[in-house]
Write a protein that holds these residues in place. Structure first.
Motif, PDB file in Angstrom:
ATOM      1  N   ALA A 143      -6.269  -6.924   1.464  1.00 14.88           N
ATOM      2  CA  ALA A 143      -5.935  -7.630   2.704  1.00 14.88           C
ATOM      3  C   ALA A 143      -5.313  -6.719   3.752  1.00 14.88           C
ATOM      4  N   PHE A 144      -4.918  -5.506   3.337  1.00 14.61           N
ATOM      5  CA  PHE A 144      -4.229  -4.592   4.261  1.00 14.61           C
ATOM      6  C   PHE A 144      -4.976  -3.263   4.414  1.00 14.61           C
ATOM      7  N   ARG A 145      -6.269  -3.237   4.058  1.00 12.54           N
ATOM      8  CA  ARG A 145      -7.035  -1.996   4.120  1.00 12.54           C
ATOM      9  C   ARG A 145      -7.091  -1.411   5.532  1.00 12.54           C
ATOM     10  N   SER A 146      -6.947  -2.246   6.531  1.00 17.65           N
ATOM     11  CA  SER A 146      -6.974  -1.741   7.911  1.00 17.65           C
ATOM     12  C   SER A 146      -5.790  -0.819   8.197  1.00 17.65           C
ATOM     13  N   ILE A 166      -1.884  15.411  -1.920  1.00 11.98           N
ATOM     14  CA  ILE A 166      -2.041  13.966  -1.748  1.00 11.98           C
ATOM     15  C   ILE A 166      -2.593  13.361  -3.036  1.00 11.98           C
ATOM     16  N   THR A 167      -2.055  12.221  -3.423  1.00 14.75           N
ATOM     17  CA  THR A 167      -2.522  11.572  -4.642  1.00 14.75           C
ATOM     18  C   THR A 167      -2.234  10.077  -4.578  1.00 14.75           C
ATOM     19  N   SER A 168      -2.970   9.319  -5.366  1.00 17.29           N
ATOM     20  CA  SER A 168      -2.656   7.899  -5.611  1.00 17.29           C
ATOM     21  C   SER A 168      -2.602   7.086  -4.319  1.00 17.29           C
ATOM     22  N   TRP A 169      -3.679   7.136  -3.554  1.00 22.37           N
ATOM     23  CA  TRP A 169      -3.798   6.371  -2.305  1.00 22.37           C
ATOM     24  C   TRP A 169      -4.318   4.986  -2.669  1.00 22.37           C
ATOM     25  N   GLY A 204       0.833  -1.196   0.000  1.00 24.31           N
ATOM     26  CA  GLY A 204       0.000   0.000   0.000  1.00 24.31           C
ATOM     27  C   GLY A 204       0.864   1.240   0.000  1.00 24.31           C
ATOM     28  N   GLY A 205       0.250   2.350  -0.349  1.00 23.45           N
ATOM     29  CA  GLY A 205       0.997   3.601  -0.338  1.00 23.45           C
ATOM     30  C   GLY A 205       0.100   4.784  -0.624  1.00 23.45           C
TER      31      GLY A 205
END
Length: 285
Positions: free
Chosen positions: A90-93, A82-85, A61-62
């Protein structure tokens, strides 16, 4: 199981992060094309390119960050766009760790100018303010009186940079190398306005999407001349975000239903938030 690690995206990590974006956010851009938006020299020593999360060494993620300095009412202001979140399911938390890492950095005004609906609402939870999402659209019509008033349209880039006031010339200089943007300067000596735009289509009709201008009042004053120039080159309407305009021009119609861009600042207002120095111009949208 160890918690995934959070770390800043340094220049050495940038291409790997951008490859992650190509694979998981949008394959329409290569990693190199993504990276270009973060590699602009926009007047501020950037602390990072955003933040990423690794699990067992792998990027999962990033969130990207584009940094710039702008002069607003004579004052230097630092921005973090801020961009491209993007975070794997499986790691949304871990997603909020990324957002908090970015907005916890002191000394910046924060923007997100291309949020999804979910991202916009999430950032509003973090005290970001939504901006007017409407666009104003008006027809371009012939205007034969521009030369009578001494009003000129300049499209030669060296002439534009040499004609504009110093602060406006810097904005142009910082963006002139981006090939998907088009620029013109309109006006007369001592009162030129920079207009940055790109071709656009609505229902198959070609028009001009204005991304920004150096002086809102001059832009409206010279609107007939600008519209006539666009029409001569085959663009039948002009379109601009309503929030960028001091008022809606005559013959304009507002289009609604766009996503709310958002910003967070203790001192600036919505009218201070520009599309310049952001992913809006740094990426070929």
């Amino acid at each position: 199981m160890a918690m995934p690690t959070l770390e800043p995206i340094q220049d050495g990590d940038l291409l790997a992060f951008c490859q992650f974006l190509t694979e998981h956010l949008s394959s329409e851009r290569s990693a190199e094309q993504w990276a270009q938006a973060f590699q602009q020299n926009w007047g501020v020593a950037k602390p990072n390119n955003g933040f990423l999360i690794r699990d067992e060494g792998k990027i999962v993620g990033g969130i990207g960050a584009i940094y710039a300095e702008r002069i607003i009412r004579g004052q230097a202001e630092r921005f973090c766009n801020i961009t491209s979140w993007c975070v794997l399911e499986a790691f949304r938390s871990q997603s909020m760790r990324l957002a908090m890492a970015v907005v916890s950095q002191p000394g910046f005004h924060f923007t997100d100018l291309t949020p999804t609906e979910v991202v916009s609402k999430t950032l509003q939870f973090l005290k970001f303010k939504p901006m007017n999402e409407r666009h104003a659209l008006w027809p371009n019509i012939p205007w034969p009186f521009a030369q009578l008033g001494g009003i000129r349209v300049l499209t030669d880039y060296d002439a534009i940079e040499g004609t504009l006031a110093p602060a406006d010339a810097k904005v142009f200089h910082d963006h002139r190398h981006l090939p998907w943007l088009r620029h013109l300067a309109v006006g007369k000596p001592g009162a030129y306005c920079l207009v940055t735009w790109k071709p656009n289509r609505l229902k198959g009709v070609p028009g001009a999407l204005v991304l920004g201008f150096s002086d809102p009042e001059l832009f409206l004053t010279y609107r007939p001349t600008i519209g006539s120039y666009f029409l001569q080159h085959g663009y039948f309407y002009t379109r601009a975000e309503s929030r960028l305009l001091p008022r809606l021009p005559k013959l304009s119609h507002e289009l609604a239903g766009y996503r709310n861009k958002v910003f967070r600042s203790d001192t600036l207002t919505e009218s201070d938030i520009s599309n310049f120095y952001s992913e809006i111009v740094g990426l070929n949208q």
